[in-house]
Scaffold this active site. Structure first.
Site, PDB file in Angstrom:
ATOM      1  N   ASN A  96      36.337  40.243  33.982  1.00  0.00           N
ATOM      2  CA  ASN A  96      35.102  40.932  33.586  1.00  0.00           C
ATOM      3  C   ASN A  96      33.908  40.486  34.429  1.00  0.00           C
ATOM      4  O   ASN A  96      33.087  41.303  34.829  1.00  0.00           O
ATOM      5  CB  ASN A  96      34.814  40.663  32.104  1.00  0.00           C
ATOM      6  CG  ASN A  96      33.502  41.282  31.632  1.00  0.00           C
ATOM      7  OD1 ASN A  96      33.221  42.443  31.920  1.00  0.00           O
ATOM      8  ND2 ASN A  96      32.693  40.493  30.941  1.00  0.00           N
ATOM      9  N   HIS A 106      32.185  45.691  28.851  1.00  0.00           N
ATOM     10  CA  HIS A 106      31.687  47.073  28.773  1.00  0.00           C
ATOM     11  C   HIS A 106      32.669  48.040  29.429  1.00  0.00           C
ATOM     12  O   HIS A 106      33.220  47.746  30.484  1.00  0.00           O
ATOM     13  CB  HIS A 106      30.364  47.199  29.533  1.00  0.00           C
ATOM     14  CG  HIS A 106      29.184  46.646  28.815  1.00  0.00           C
ATOM     15  ND1 HIS A 106      28.980  45.293  28.635  1.00  0.00           N
ATOM     16  CD2 HIS A 106      28.124  47.267  28.247  1.00  0.00           C
ATOM     17  CE1 HIS A 106      27.831  45.122  27.973  1.00  0.00           C
ATOM     18  NE2 HIS A 106      27.292  46.303  27.728  1.00  0.00           N
TER      19      HIS A 106
END
Ligand SMILES: *[C@@H]1O[C@H](CO)[C@@H](O)[C@H](O)[C@H]1NC(C)=O
Length: 323
Positions: free
Chosen positions: A181, A149
């Site tokens: 991430n 994201h």
């Protein structure tokens, strides 16, 4: 001192990738210098304002609106980006790289509140992008990369609509999962949210970078493209540019970070990745917060206002599946 810090950061970030930018003093606009020009012209050039072009010029930059002329009578080859305005973010999506160019957020203690839960959201291809330019779920499938994201799901707890919107692939870039991430990048996201505890407003812009690396005596940009046929570029780095302000204080605190898309040891201080705003602007082709006059007294380095330190405990409970 600043030069040294910058140089070290540049070296760590890109193996010297942010090469042209290492000697730039912090907090100063990029000087325009073109030694090969005749002197008179050069003087004129130096007098040009570095930022804030006239309003009329700025408006022309919007590609989609300028089709009413003889050249584009039979079609406008652009725009090359799609602009997406959602409940918790605005984004520009790059049709050729099938990644966002940037994703912008505004965070406050209030607008972070909510109970929406990421477990009821699914990643989705974005129907607002023309089909031939979309990032596809199958591109990511078994690619070895997480769907990372840019506007974090945890910044959109307001309601499940808002959270769902963060799962559109226009808000997503391929990120190394383990050690990035799921870890260091997640800690950085938490750091940004936690800034709302000591600042009234936090603005954060995140996005990918494709930085040149030295190969032999040449600078080359090299990045993987996932999917079959290849479709989605894998950025070499990601940036987060953060502006934080307090209601009862004049001025703005600004910090800019560029992190390599690879496993990062938790022991690495966040300040290692701190760069002058101008360095990331040059590398990304973007202008950040250009309505703020960039001078001492107006802009303070974020890491001088607050401790730029990550807490790596926060993600351990929250991100079991990593994406
Ligand atoms: C969010 O996405 C999930 C999974 O696709 C779906 O079941 C749910 O209805 C969505 N929520 C909203 C408010 O659209």
């Amino acid at each position: 001192m600043h030069r040294l810090v910058t140089f070290v950061a540049g070296t760590v970030v890109g193996g010297g990738a942010i090469y042209a930018l290492t000697s730039m003093p912090r907090g100063q606009p990029t000087p325009i210098r073109t030694p090969a020009m005749p002197q008179q012209q050069q003087q004129q050039q130096q007098q040009l304002p570095v930022r804030a072009p006239p309003v009329q010029l700025r408006q022309l930059v919007s590609e989609g609106d300028n089709t009413n002329n003889e050249f584009l009578k039979y079609g406008n080859p652009g725009p090359v980006s799609d602009f997406l305005l959602r409940s918790r973010y605005a984004a520009s999506f790059n049709r050729a790289l099938r990644n966002p160019n940037w994703v912008a957020e505004h965070l406050t203690q209030d607008n972070l509140k909510g109970t929406a839960d990421r477990s009821s959201s699914e990643f989705k291809e974005d129907p607002l992008v023309p089909a031939q330019f979309r990032a596809l779920l199958k591109d990511y499938y078994r690619s070895g990369y997480d769907r990372g994201h840019m506007c974090p799901a945890a910044d959109a707890k307001k309601d499940s609509d808002s959270m769902n919107e963060t799962f559109f692939l226009t808000n997503i870039s391929p990120q190394v999962g383990k050690g990035f991430n799921r870890n260091y990048w997640a800690s950085l996201e938490t750091f940004v949210r936690d800034l709302t505890k000591s600042f009234d407003d936090v603005y954060c812009i995140s996005g990918p970078l494709y930085l040149p690396q030295k190969e032999g005596d040449k600078w080359m940009v090299s990045y993987e493209v996932i999917g079959n046929p290849p479709n989605v570029a894998v950025p070499t780095h990601f940036f987060k540019v953060i502006m934080a302000k307090r209601n009862n204080e004049p001025g703005f605190a600004i910090g800019a970070f560029a992190l390599p898309n690879k496993e990062i040891d938790n022991a690495t201080p966040l300040t290692t990745f701190s760069l002058p705003l101008e360095a990331i602007e040059k590398a990304a082709g973007l202008q950040f917060f250009d309505k703020i006059e960039r001078k001492a007294g107006v802009v303070t380095p974020l890491c001088a206002k607050t401790e730029c330190k990550l807490n790596h405990d926060s993600w351990k409970k929250k991100k079991p599946n990593g994406e």
